[in-house]
Design a protein around this motif. Structure first.
Motif, short mmCIF file in Angstrom:
data_model
loop_
_atom_site.label_atom_id
_atom_site.label_comp_id
_atom_site.label_asym_id
_atom_site.label_seq_id
_atom_site.Cartn_x
_atom_site.Cartn_y
_atom_site.Cartn_z
N ARG A 2 36.87 47.72 40.58
CA ARG A 2 37.98 46.76 40.66
C ARG A 2 37.88 45.94 41.95
NH1 ARG A 2 39.58 46.83 35.71
NH2 ARG A 2 40.05 48.88 34.91
N SER A 4 40.12 45.46 44.04
CA SER A 4 40.78 46.18 45.13
C SER A 4 39.77 47.00 45.95
CB SER A 4 41.88 47.08 44.60
OG SER A 4 41.36 48.01 43.66
N GLN A 5 38.74 47.54 45.28
CA GLN A 5 37.74 48.32 45.99
C GLN A 5 36.89 47.42 46.90
OE1 GLN A 5 36.79 50.14 42.03
NE2 GLN A 5 36.14 51.83 43.35
N ILE A 7 37.95 44.56 48.25
CA ILE A 7 38.85 44.16 49.34
C ILE A 7 38.99 45.30 50.35
CG2 ILE A 7 41.25 43.56 49.91
CD1 ILE A 7 39.73 41.23 48.72
N LYS A 8 39.11 46.51 49.85
CA LYS A 8 39.23 47.68 50.73
C LYS A 8 37.99 47.82 51.60
CE LYS A 8 40.44 52.56 50.51
NZ LYS A 8 40.70 53.69 49.60
N GLY A 12 40.92 42.93 53.94
CA GLY A 12 41.72 41.89 53.31
C GLY A 12 41.80 40.65 54.17
N SER A 81 43.17 39.13 40.53
CA SER A 81 44.09 40.14 41.06
C SER A 81 43.29 41.35 41.53
CB SER A 81 45.10 40.56 39.99
OG SER A 81 44.53 41.50 39.11
N PRO A 82 43.91 42.21 42.33
CA PRO A 82 43.21 43.41 42.79
C PRO A 82 42.78 44.33 41.65
CG PRO A 82 45.21 43.08 44.06
CD PRO A 82 45.24 42.09 42.94
N GLU A 83 43.44 44.24 40.51
CA GLU A 83 43.13 45.12 39.38
C GLU A 83 42.05 44.58 38.46
OE1 GLU A 83 44.23 48.21 39.39
OE2 GLU A 83 45.12 47.56 41.28
N VAL A 103 42.15 36.23 45.98
CA VAL A 103 42.76 37.42 45.39
C VAL A 103 44.26 37.35 45.66
CG1 VAL A 103 42.77 39.94 45.28
CG2 VAL A 103 40.65 38.73 45.86
N ASP A 105 48.08 39.02 44.88
CA ASP A 105 48.83 40.19 44.45
C ASP A 105 50.32 39.89 44.60
OD1 ASP A 105 49.35 42.77 43.53
OD2 ASP A 105 49.13 43.67 45.52
#
Length: 139
Positions: A2, A4-5, A7-8, A12, A81-83, A103, A105
């Protein structure tokens, strides 16, 4: 994997500029930060995106670097989106010929992913799958 991974892993945030920023100001931001695109923000709203390519083409044709970025930015920006799954985004980016996706959210800009981020993520996924298959075969 995803978004989000990604970005992590990379952190961010995204470099932004107002629509009134000059092309020259954005050139300095791009060079100083060693990035390929900047999100143009009108307050809390994404107004557009401007890339190195946009600037090079405009300056080559006009010779003008004082124009505000609002005149040459791409508006109607495609976001993610993060998902979102990165395999899906790879397809979107290839089809639409875009290299950067903001991205978002819950209506807020939280980062940006590039085609390089997506490719790296996909390679990491494939390597993990390969490792799992090798472990399965051995064990």
């Amino acid at each position: 994997m995803r978004v989000s991974q990604i970005i992590k892993g990379k952190g961010g945030g995204a470099v932004t500029a107002p629509p009134t920023a000059s092309i020259l100001e954005v050139v300095h931001l791009l060079a100083d930060r060693r990035i390929g695109a900047i999100i143009v923000m009108d307050g809390e709203k994404i107004a557009g995106i401007i890339s190195e390519r946009d600037i090079v083409r405009f300056v080559r044709e006009s010779g003008d670097s004082a124009t505000s970025v609002s005149h040459i930015m791409t508006s109607g920006v495609t976001t993610c989106s993060p998902e979102d799954d990165i395999a899906d985004l790879a397809s979107v980016m290839t089809t639409r010929k875009i290299r950067h996706l903001p991205v978002v959210d819950e209506g807020k800009l939280i980062g940006i992913v590039s085609i390089g981020d997506i490719v790296k993520g996909r390679l990491d996924e494939l390597q993990a799958e390969r490792d799992q298959l090798e472990d399965y075969i051995r064990g």
